[in-house]
Design a protein around this motif. Sequence first.
Motif, short mmCIF file in Angstrom:
data_model
loop_
_atom_site.label_atom_id
_atom_site.label_comp_id
_atom_site.label_asym_id
_atom_site.label_seq_id
_atom_site.Cartn_x
_atom_site.Cartn_y
_atom_site.Cartn_z
N PHE A 91 0.82 -1.21 0.00
CA PHE A 91 0.00 0.00 0.00
C PHE A 91 0.86 1.26 0.00
O PHE A 91 0.52 2.26 -0.65
N VAL A 92 1.97 1.22 0.70
CA VAL A 92 2.89 2.35 0.69
C VAL A 92 3.51 2.51 -0.70
O VAL A 92 3.65 3.64 -1.20
N LEU A 93 3.85 1.41 -1.33
CA LEU A 93 4.44 1.48 -2.67
C LEU A 93 3.44 2.04 -3.68
O LEU A 93 3.82 2.81 -4.57
N VAL A 94 2.18 1.67 -3.56
CA VAL A 94 1.14 2.24 -4.43
C VAL A 94 1.11 3.74 -4.27
O VAL A 94 1.05 4.50 -5.25
N ALA A 95 1.15 4.20 -3.03
CA ALA A 95 1.10 5.64 -2.77
C ALA A 95 2.35 6.37 -3.28
O ALA A 95 2.28 7.52 -3.72
N ARG A 96 3.49 5.70 -3.24
CA ARG A 96 4.74 6.30 -3.72
C ARG A 96 4.83 6.33 -5.25
O ARG A 96 5.29 7.30 -5.84
N ALA A 97 4.40 5.23 -5.87
CA ALA A 97 4.67 5.06 -7.30
C ALA A 97 3.61 5.67 -8.20
O ALA A 97 3.89 6.00 -9.36
N LEU A 98 2.40 5.83 -7.69
CA LEU A 98 1.30 6.33 -8.52
C LEU A 98 0.97 7.77 -8.18
O LEU A 98 1.25 8.25 -7.08
N ALA A 99 0.37 8.44 -9.11
CA ALA A 99 -0.06 9.83 -8.92
C ALA A 99 -1.53 9.95 -9.31
O ALA A 99 -1.87 10.52 -10.35
N PRO A 100 -2.43 9.41 -8.51
CA PRO A 100 -3.84 9.40 -8.88
C PRO A 100 -4.45 10.80 -8.88
O PRO A 100 -4.14 11.62 -8.02
N ARG A 101 -5.32 11.03 -9.83
CA ARG A 101 -6.08 12.28 -9.84
C ARG A 101 -7.28 12.20 -8.91
O ARG A 101 -7.64 13.17 -8.27
N ARG A 102 -7.90 11.02 -8.87
CA ARG A 102 -9.06 10.82 -8.00
C ARG A 102 -8.98 9.43 -7.39
O ARG A 102 -9.31 8.44 -8.04
N ALA A 103 -8.54 9.37 -6.14
CA ALA A 103 -8.40 8.11 -5.43
C ALA A 103 -9.63 7.88 -4.56
O ALA A 103 -10.02 8.75 -3.78
N VAL A 104 -10.22 6.70 -4.69
CA VAL A 104 -11.42 6.34 -3.92
C VAL A 104 -11.12 5.06 -3.15
O VAL A 104 -10.69 4.06 -3.73
N VAL A 105 -11.36 5.09 -1.85
CA VAL A 105 -11.21 3.92 -1.01
C VAL A 105 -12.59 3.49 -0.55
O VAL A 105 -13.35 4.30 0.00
N VAL A 106 -12.92 2.24 -0.78
CA VAL A 106 -14.22 1.70 -0.39
C VAL A 106 -14.16 1.27 1.07
O VAL A 106 -13.32 0.45 1.45
N HIS A 107 -15.06 1.80 1.87
CA HIS A 107 -15.09 1.53 3.31
C HIS A 107 -16.46 0.97 3.71
O HIS A 107 -17.42 1.14 2.96
N PRO A 108 -16.53 0.35 4.90
CA PRO A 108 -15.48 0.11 5.88
C PRO A 108 -14.46 -0.90 5.34
O PRO A 108 -14.84 -1.88 4.70
N SER A 109 -13.19 -0.66 5.65
CA SER A 109 -12.14 -1.56 5.20
C SER A 109 -10.87 -1.30 5.99
O SER A 109 -10.80 -0.37 6.79
N PHE A 110 -9.88 -2.13 5.74
CA PHE A 110 -8.56 -1.95 6.33
C PHE A 110 -8.08 -0.54 6.03
O PHE A 110 -8.15 -0.07 4.89
N THR A 111 -7.58 0.14 7.05
CA THR A 111 -7.34 1.58 6.92
C THR A 111 -5.94 1.95 6.44
O THR A 111 -5.70 3.11 6.09
N GLU A 112 -5.01 1.00 6.38
CA GLU A 112 -3.65 1.35 5.97
C GLU A 112 -3.55 1.87 4.53
O GLU A 112 -2.74 2.75 4.24
N PRO A 113 -4.34 1.36 3.56
CA PRO A 113 -4.26 1.96 2.21
C PRO A 113 -4.58 3.45 2.20
O PRO A 113 -3.87 4.23 1.59
N GLU A 114 -5.65 3.83 2.89
CA GLU A 114 -5.97 5.26 2.95
C GLU A 114 -4.89 6.04 3.68
O GLU A 114 -4.50 7.14 3.25
N ALA A 115 -4.40 5.49 4.78
CA ALA A 115 -3.36 6.18 5.54
C ALA A 115 -2.12 6.40 4.68
O ALA A 115 -1.50 7.48 4.71
N ALA A 116 -1.73 5.40 3.88
CA ALA A 116 -0.55 5.53 3.03
C ALA A 116 -0.76 6.59 1.95
O ALA A 116 0.14 7.38 1.66
#
Length: 358
Positions: free
Chosen positions: A81-106
Amino acid sequence: MDTVTYDLHHHGDAELAPGLVDLAVNVRTGTPPAWLREVLHRALDDVAAYPDPAPARAAVAAAHGRPPEEVLLAAGAAEVFVLVARALAPRRAVVVHPSFTEPEAALRAAGHPVERLLLPAPDYRLDPAAVPADADLVVLGNPTNPTSVLHPAGAVAALARPGRVLVVDEAFADTVPGEPESLAGCRDLPGVLVVRSLTKTWGLAGLRVGYALGAADLIAALGAAQPQWPVSTPALAALTACSSPAARAEADAAAAELGVSRAALLAALPPAATVVGEPRSSFVLLRVPGGARVRAELRARGWAVRRGDTFPGLDDDHLRVAVRDPATSRALATDLAAILGPPSPTSRTAPPAPEEIR
């Protein structure tokens, strides 16, 4: 847009303390098995040399019917999840919740704005049409932590499209016999990145070992954001061993046994504890009146359960409970019934989850 602040870095291990029965962390009890402990012990003989990921990468690839260039080995799913946040440059990132929170935190830590799509209570089922069409990064779990809901593979696959990266957290996929809704072997869907972990089934939380599966160019982009030698020699040995046909058969048998234990837990729960959704994984989500008080009283009686109010879309009346052996579940249910008291004549219904994307 939601302005509620959640503690995205709160996880079940924070609930633990000496003397408490662990129902807060979803690692299978009795793990690692003896044969895997022996694999790890033997791997210590090789730690003087730098790690060689090739055998483990090939083993994971073979297990999922993919070429090695479509496999990224990582220090746990959290690193992916940290690598996704580092390597990508999303224009509109959507996290489907409730879910594991580390992807959003990263994503937030990397400076990316994040929109939350809250699935509606009480079923928390995915509706692909609810995801904005112009979202170029979508993240969801399957089965979902903390709801234990298993989304149909077709519904998840419907989110894949050119120009979008679809991250599917499958850390609990092997807790479902046969992994029927997994996308791990799907190579024809554009932009899909499946994230897996050895933590839960094999009891390797402290080893930090996981992997991602996706198109070779996406895997290469994530790998470029990794430090050198990111996965230790013992972790690589575990990846190789747990990807074998025998190990995968053992995991499937454990998943079947888990289903029996989960049914025993559900049957034992008192009426005042409402089961949320249709649990399919190694934990269940409960809604209880006065959840914060109930959690504290359970703790006083020797039980550690996971608070729910740190998950977007849930509140402090939600508690996540790990599935254990039937005797443990019955003992928990007895204490829970005593705390909740006799059932009220009218049942409490969960309020609808707020819409954060309209």
